[in-house]
Scaffold this motif. Structure first.
Motif, PDB file in Angstrom:
ATOM      1  N   LEU A 222      55.648  31.526 101.970  1.00  0.00           N
ATOM      2  CA  LEU A 222      56.090  30.324 101.271  1.00  0.00           C
ATOM      3  C   LEU A 222      57.605  30.410 101.135  1.00  0.00           C
TER       4      LEU A 222
ATOM      5  N   ASN B 113      51.728  28.764 103.412  1.00  0.00           N
ATOM      6  CA  ASN B 113      51.156  28.429 104.702  1.00  0.00           C
ATOM      7  C   ASN B 113      50.840  29.713 105.458  1.00  0.00           C
TER       8      ASN B 113
ATOM      9  N   SER C 163      58.339  25.453 106.520  1.00  0.00           N
ATOM     10  CA  SER C 163      58.180  25.939 105.156  1.00  0.00           C
ATOM     11  C   SER C 163      59.450  25.722 104.340  1.00  0.00           C
TER      12      SER C 163
ATOM     13  N   ASN D  99      51.321  20.971 103.365  1.00  0.00           N
ATOM     14  CA  ASN D  99      52.372  21.284 104.338  1.00  0.00           C
ATOM     15  C   ASN D  99      52.541  20.163 105.361  1.00  0.00           C
TER      16      ASN D  99
END
Length: 428
Positions: free
Chosen positions: A174, A185, A211, A373
């Motif tokens: 992250l 993710n 990210s 995301n």
């Protein structure tokens, strides 16, 4: 006893006990694992595992068990138990074992982990993330090598031996700054050899970059019905609805919406879906099915037409149908004509779905969940990362109305998947 001796002993003991239909299998595995936690190398460990499976059919009754000890006493005890289980079970004429096939030996990958290579590339990856994406926090990253030796025999004379060595990498991360934290993710890949930086495999570098972008997200102001471009990391969440629906459980129960659709069109003609466990393109595949047959490559959907259900021996016998030549998985989707970037340029309003969090779809394909995301797309441009946003629709209808399939695909080692664009998705 070594692996082959243990399986020989198991099968001989079953035959001596009067069992005419039986299967014995044994898998010994050794895993070398390097771990990163919170951005630092923390662990190198080796784990061993041994698992023997024993299955019998007696008077059309089935008993199965598995054990992790392979000495004679443990095997004898397991055989007694599995015979008792069969005696107490209900008869079913659909039970069977695989038919006679030539003895075969399969082998791929390294025999021994290259620890120097594993350490070198994992250390390089940690340094790369720190220098290129300083706002990323590597919660965990696992680099491992799994070597397995498997033996499979049954009372029809089937005898297989498999040796397999595969490297895998899976990071979870992250991003953080002074104000914000992105949603975590993850991704991963498998390979027979590691010969380039880890961030160049699969979608690793793409998701690292995203990210950081996702530190600042925006809410969508209005509910709308639009398009959804699903990424290679996420598309299996939707494809698996189809593959599960044509497998033994749903087919036997009669709940499959595709049970009567063989050789009929079930998706848009843009979709051709293969299961290719022995393809040279799929490094992390398999050689034999769970039912004890040599696996073959299979086209599940050809230009929208369902060409095969995914029935095992039991399902095929139960439904008086044809056994599939493999167990599914190892999925490859044929490419389309446009890159995913060009597909985005033609989206008037929609989202890029990178991760989906939701319950399993209902029997008819209805689904609802949170887009994680992910990004908002408008007038052919990715505008911004979105905050927790709900998406809903019907998977059956989605695949019947595919807009585009990308020409660029991602090879994860176990699958090769594109971006797929769907319409009629409710976003709120």
């Amino acid at each position: 006893m070594n692996g082959k001796e243990a399986v020989n002993y198991c099968l001989s003991s079953l035959k001596n006990a009067g069992i005419n239909k039986a299967t014995c299998s044994l898998t010994n595995s050794e895993k070398k694992e390097l771990n990163v936690e919170i951005g630092e190398m923390t662990l190198l460990r080796t784990t061993y595992n041994s698992s023997m499976g024993i299955s019998i059919i007696k008077d059309s009754k089935k008993g199965s068990t598995s054990i992790n000890k392979t000495d004679k006493k443990s095997i004898d005890t397991a055989i007694d138990e599995v015979i008792q289980m069969a005696n107490a079970s209900q008869p079913d004429d659909a039970y069977d074992i695989s038919k006679t096939q030539p003895k075969q030996f399969f082998s791929k990958g390294d025999e021994i982990a290259n620890l120097d290579t594993m350490y070198k590339y994992l250390e390089e990856f940690v340094d790369y993330v720190k220098s290129t994406y300083p706002k990323i926090q590597l919660e965990a990253a696992i680099m491992d090598f799994n070597h397995t030796r498997s033996f499979y025999q049954n009372t029809n004379g089937v005898e297989f031996e498999i040796r397999d060595g595969i490297y895998s990498f899976s990071p979870m991360f992250l991003s953080k700054d002074e104000k914000n934290t992105s949603s975590f993710n993850y991704t991963g890949f498998s390979a027979l050899n590691i010969n380039k930086p880890l961030y160049e495999y699969g979608t690793v570098n793409m998701l690292l970059k995203q990210s950081v972008e996702q530190l600042e997200t925006k809410n969508l102001n209005n509910k709308f019905i639009g398009k959804m471009l699903v990424t290679p990391d996420c598309i299996t969440d939707f494809i698996s609805f189809i593959t599960n629906d044509i497998s033994d459980s749903k087919m036997i129960s009669g709940n499959s919406i595709y049970k009567d659709s063989l050789n009929k069109k079930i998706t848009d003609s843009k979709l051709t879906l293969h299961s290719m466990p022995i393809s040279e393109q799929i490094e992390d595949g398999y050689y034999i099915t769970g039912d004890g047959y040599v696996a073959k490559n299979l086209t599940i959907i050809n230009e929208g037409v369902l060409k095969s259900h995914l029935l095992g021996v039991y399902g095929a016998n139960k439904l008086n149908s044809k056994r599939a030549v493999n167990d599914g998985g190892a999925l490859i989707v044929d490419p389309g004509n446009k890159t995913h970037n060009n597909i985005i340029k033609n989206i008037d309003k929609g989202i890029l779905l990178s991760r989906f969090s939701g319950g399993y779809p209902s029997a008819n394909g209805d689904f609802s969940g949170v887009a994680k995301n992910s990004y908002y797309i408008e007038n052919g441009e990715i505008k911004y990362p979105i905050s927790e946003t709900m998406v809903s629709g019907n998977i059956k209808k989605m695949f019947e109305n595919i807009n585009e399939i990308s020409s660029d695909r991602i090879n994860f080692g176990s699958t090769i998947l594109p971006w797929i664009l769907f319409d009629g998705i409710t976003v709120s």
